[in-house]
Design a protein around this motif. Sequence first.
Motif, PDB file in Angstrom:
ATOM      1  N   ALA A 160       0.827  -1.206   0.000  1.00 16.12           N
ATOM      2  CA  ALA A 160       0.000   0.000   0.000  1.00 16.12           C
ATOM      3  C   ALA A 160       0.861   1.256   0.000  1.00 16.12           C
ATOM      4  CB  ALA A 160      -0.930  -0.009   1.206  1.00 16.12           C
ATOM      5  N   GLN A 161       1.952   1.229   0.763  1.00 15.39           N
ATOM      6  CA  GLN A 161       2.843   2.390   0.787  1.00 15.39           C
ATOM      7  C   GLN A 161       3.279   2.784  -0.622  1.00 15.39           C
ATOM      8  OE1 GLN A 161       3.790   4.316   3.301  1.00 15.39           O
ATOM      9  NE2 GLN A 161       4.291   3.139   5.128  1.00 15.39           N
ATOM     10  N   ALA A 162       3.532   1.792  -1.457  1.00 16.00           N
ATOM     11  CA  ALA A 162       4.027   2.056  -2.806  1.00 16.00           C
ATOM     12  C   ALA A 162       2.958   2.643  -3.720  1.00 16.00           C
ATOM     13  CB  ALA A 162       4.594   0.776  -3.418  1.00 16.00           C
ATOM     14  N   THR A 163       1.679   2.644  -3.289  1.00 15.32           N
ATOM     15  CA  THR A 163       0.599   3.228  -4.094  1.00 15.32           C
ATOM     16  C   THR A 163       0.275   4.654  -3.672  1.00 15.32           C
ATOM     17  OG1 THR A 163      -1.249   2.460  -2.701  1.00 15.32           O
ATOM     18  CG2 THR A 163      -0.382   0.919  -4.362  1.00 15.32           C
ATOM     19  N   ARG A 164       1.027   5.180  -2.738  1.00 13.43           N
ATOM     20  CA  ARG A 164       0.806   6.559  -2.284  1.00 13.43           C
ATOM     21  C   ARG A 164       1.044   7.559  -3.409  1.00 13.43           C
ATOM     22  NH1 ARG A 164       4.998   7.024   2.408  1.00 13.43           N
ATOM     23  NH2 ARG A 164       4.958   9.168   1.627  1.00 13.43           N
ATOM     24  N   THR A 165       0.364   8.687  -3.313  1.00 12.55           N
ATOM     25  CA  THR A 165       0.625   9.823  -4.197  1.00 12.55           C
ATOM     26  C   THR A 165       0.753  11.079  -3.347  1.00 12.55           C
ATOM     27  OG1 THR A 165      -1.746  10.205  -4.511  1.00 12.55           O
ATOM     28  CG2 THR A 165      -0.624   8.796  -6.135  1.00 12.55           C
ATOM     29  N   ASP A 166       1.245  12.136  -3.942  1.00 10.10           N
ATOM     30  CA  ASP A 166       1.348  13.410  -3.230  1.00 10.10           C
ATOM     31  C   ASP A 166      -0.047  13.886  -2.833  1.00 10.10           C
ATOM     32  OD1 ASP A 166       1.469  16.417  -2.940  1.00 10.10           O
ATOM     33  OD2 ASP A 166       3.589  15.977  -3.213  1.00 10.10           O
ATOM     34  N   ALA A 167      -0.226  14.235  -1.566  1.00 12.86           N
ATOM     35  CA  ALA A 167      -1.547  14.622  -1.063  1.00 12.86           C
ATOM     36  C   ALA A 167      -1.679  16.116  -0.815  1.00 12.86           C
ATOM     37  CB  ALA A 167      -1.846  13.867   0.229  1.00 12.86           C
ATOM     38  N   VAL A 168      -0.654  16.888  -1.132  1.00 10.05           N
ATOM     39  CA  VAL A 168      -0.709  18.311  -0.811  1.00 10.05           C
ATOM     40  C   VAL A 168      -1.863  18.993  -1.538  1.00 10.05           C
ATOM     41  CG1 VAL A 168       0.525  20.504  -0.996  1.00 10.05           C
ATOM     42  CG2 VAL A 168       1.724  18.462  -0.220  1.00 10.05           C
ATOM     43  N   GLY A 169      -2.117  18.600  -2.775  1.00 13.42           N
ATOM     44  CA  GLY A 169      -3.215  19.208  -3.525  1.00 13.42           C
ATOM     45  C   GLY A 169      -4.554  19.012  -2.848  1.00 13.42           C
ATOM     46  N   VAL A 170      -4.841  17.796  -2.410  1.00 12.31           N
ATOM     47  CA  VAL A 170      -6.124  17.557  -1.749  1.00 12.31           C
ATOM     48  C   VAL A 170      -6.180  18.268  -0.410  1.00 12.31           C
ATOM     49  CG1 VAL A 170      -5.506  15.392  -0.561  1.00 12.31           C
ATOM     50  CG2 VAL A 170      -7.859  15.799  -1.231  1.00 12.31           C
ATOM     51  N   LEU A 171      -5.054  18.386   0.282  1.00 16.04           N
ATOM     52  CA  LEU A 171      -5.061  19.086   1.565  1.00 16.04           C
ATOM     53  C   LEU A 171      -5.439  20.554   1.403  1.00 16.04           C
ATOM     54  CD1 LEU A 171      -1.943  17.504   3.304  1.00 16.04           C
ATOM     55  CD2 LEU A 171      -4.357  17.038   3.757  1.00 16.04           C
ATOM     56  N   ARG A 172      -5.102  21.133   0.282  1.00 13.62           N
ATOM     57  CA  ARG A 172      -5.471  22.538   0.053  1.00 13.62           C
ATOM     58  C   ARG A 172      -6.979  22.729  -0.077  1.00 13.62           C
ATOM     59  NH1 ARG A 172      -0.795  22.663  -3.808  1.00 13.62           N
ATOM     60  NH2 ARG A 172       0.949  23.591  -2.658  1.00 13.62           N
ATOM     61  N   THR A 173      -7.702  21.639  -0.345  1.00  8.39           N
ATOM     62  CA  THR A 173      -9.165  21.727  -0.490  1.00  8.39           C
ATOM     63  C   THR A 173      -9.900  21.417   0.806  1.00  8.39           C
ATOM     64  OG1 THR A 173      -9.544  19.391  -1.094  1.00  8.39           O
ATOM     65  CG2 THR A 173      -8.851  20.889  -2.859  1.00  8.39           C
ATOM     66  N   VAL A 174      -9.199  21.032   1.856  1.00 10.32           N
ATOM     67  CA  VAL A 174      -9.835  20.642   3.109  1.00 10.32           C
ATOM     68  C   VAL A 174     -10.494  21.853   3.760  1.00 10.32           C
ATOM     69  CG1 VAL A 174      -9.406  19.773   5.447  1.00 10.32           C
ATOM     70  CG2 VAL A 174      -8.294  18.690   3.486  1.00 10.32           C
ATOM     71  N   ARG A 175     -11.735  21.668   4.220  1.00  7.98           N
ATOM     72  CA  ARG A 175     -12.456  22.742   4.886  1.00  7.98           C
ATOM     73  C   ARG A 175     -12.942  22.348   6.275  1.00  7.98           C
ATOM     74  NH1 ARG A 175      -9.954  24.637   1.595  1.00  7.98           N
ATOM     75  NH2 ARG A 175     -10.516  26.054  -0.102  1.00  7.98           N
ATOM     76  N   CYS A 176     -12.604  21.169   6.742  1.00  5.47           N
ATOM     77  CA  CYS A 176     -13.006  20.769   8.087  1.00  5.47           C
ATOM     78  C   CYS A 176     -11.947  21.205   9.097  1.00  5.47           C
ATOM     79  CB  CYS A 176     -13.224  19.261   8.157  1.00  5.47           C
ATOM     80  SG  CYS A 176     -11.732  18.270   7.891  1.00  5.47           S
ATOM     81  N   PRO A 177     -12.310  21.347  10.365  1.00  7.48           N
ATOM     82  CA  PRO A 177     -11.296  21.649  11.390  1.00  7.48           C
ATOM     83  C   PRO A 177     -10.195  20.606  11.369  1.00  7.48           C
ATOM     84  CG  PRO A 177     -13.509  21.844  12.300  1.00  7.48           C
ATOM     85  CD  PRO A 177     -13.674  21.239  10.940  1.00  7.48           C
ATOM     86  N   THR A 178      -8.957  21.063  11.442  1.00  3.85           N
ATOM     87  CA  THR A 178      -7.806  20.161  11.288  1.00  3.85           C
ATOM     88  C   THR A 178      -6.731  20.505  12.309  1.00  3.85           C
ATOM     89  OG1 THR A 178      -8.223  19.890   8.923  1.00  3.85           O
ATOM     90  CG2 THR A 178      -5.996  19.395   9.704  1.00  3.85           C
ATOM     91  N   VAL A 179      -6.223  19.464  12.967  1.00  3.49           N
ATOM     92  CA  VAL A 179      -5.061  19.637  13.837  1.00  3.49           C
ATOM     93  C   VAL A 179      -3.963  18.708  13.347  1.00  3.49           C
ATOM     94  CG1 VAL A 179      -6.386  20.377  15.836  1.00  3.49           C
ATOM     95  CG2 VAL A 179      -5.916  17.967  15.526  1.00  3.49           C
ATOM     96  N   VAL A 180      -2.738  19.178  13.435  1.00  2.10           N
ATOM     97  CA  VAL A 180      -1.562  18.427  13.005  1.00  2.10           C
ATOM     98  C   VAL A 180      -0.633  18.312  14.215  1.00  2.10           C
ATOM     99  CG1 VAL A 180       0.319  18.296  11.352  1.00  2.10           C
ATOM    100  CG2 VAL A 180      -1.837  19.410  10.692  1.00  2.10           C
ATOM    101  N   LEU A 181      -0.256  17.085  14.538  1.00  9.03           N
ATOM    102  CA  LEU A 181       0.621  16.836  15.678  1.00  9.03           C
ATOM    103  C   LEU A 181       1.941  16.258  15.188  1.00  9.03           C
ATOM    104  CD1 LEU A 181      -1.860  15.147  18.193  1.00  9.03           C
ATOM    105  CD2 LEU A 181      -1.338  17.574  17.922  1.00  9.03           C
ATOM    106  N   ALA A 182       3.039  16.778  15.727  1.00  8.23           N
ATOM    107  CA  ALA A 182       4.367  16.306  15.329  1.00  8.23           C
ATOM    108  C   ALA A 182       5.232  16.121  16.561  1.00  8.23           C
ATOM    109  CB  ALA A 182       5.028  17.305  14.383  1.00  8.23           C
TER     110      ALA A 182
END
Length: 244
Positions: A160-182
């Motif tokens: 599954a890891q090898a089927t990943r694609t860049d997700a930055v484009g879809v993240l720019r369309t997100v409109r729900c509340p979002t938290v990022v933890l690092a």
Amino acid sequence: MPQETTAGPLPLVIVPGMLCDASLWRDVDFPEGHPVHHVALRRADIGALAEDVLATVPGPFVLVGLSLGAIVGFEALRRAPERIAGLCAMATNAGAPRPEQYAAWRAMEELIAAGRFGDVVEETLPGMFPDRCPTPEGARRYRDMAHAVGATAARAQLAAQATRTDAVGVLRTVRCPTVVLAGARDALCPPAFHQAIADAVPGAGLTLLPDAGHLLPWQRPEAVAAALRGLVATAPGTPSPAAP
């Protein structure tokens, strides 16, 4: 598409990382009254895993993903943004795989195919901990969890890891509340990866957890719980029973 309403508190759908299971979250005090559903990653394609996530509950939900689980969550957002009322992404990377990652995943697959799953567990173990320095207890707990996940699921996760694609484009369309933890000391997914995610999602908040590595739910369970309480308080839908 307008978001559906719920008849009760929004459910949380928890999606783990590679070689992780529900035991990763056992120390997290989830928001009171919100049903919690754990998803197992057992299919060899990110899209299929995203469909598993979307099939976990009817209607809208809060998606909580760690590492590979967050990557699966990004694909679920691509397919059904109206279903996701809130997003918590932690210890992850929204970028496309790099050549050295493909090579590493192939090497791990070859080890598992040769009956050496234990070697894969040992190879991945250091990167789960701050600065690649596990404690003896942390190493034991990770080994127990990874072996519980098992070789068959691990092979599917590698594919599954090898089927990943860049997700930055879809993240720019997100409109729900979002938290990022690092984790400030995450050797696998450093803070810069999370800054890129927070920068892409409009209004997202980034929380950097000091002295934490990759496995945030057990290395910083109180911080994860606090982030989730804040997220469900702002997500559309019915309020938590604890809300005024």
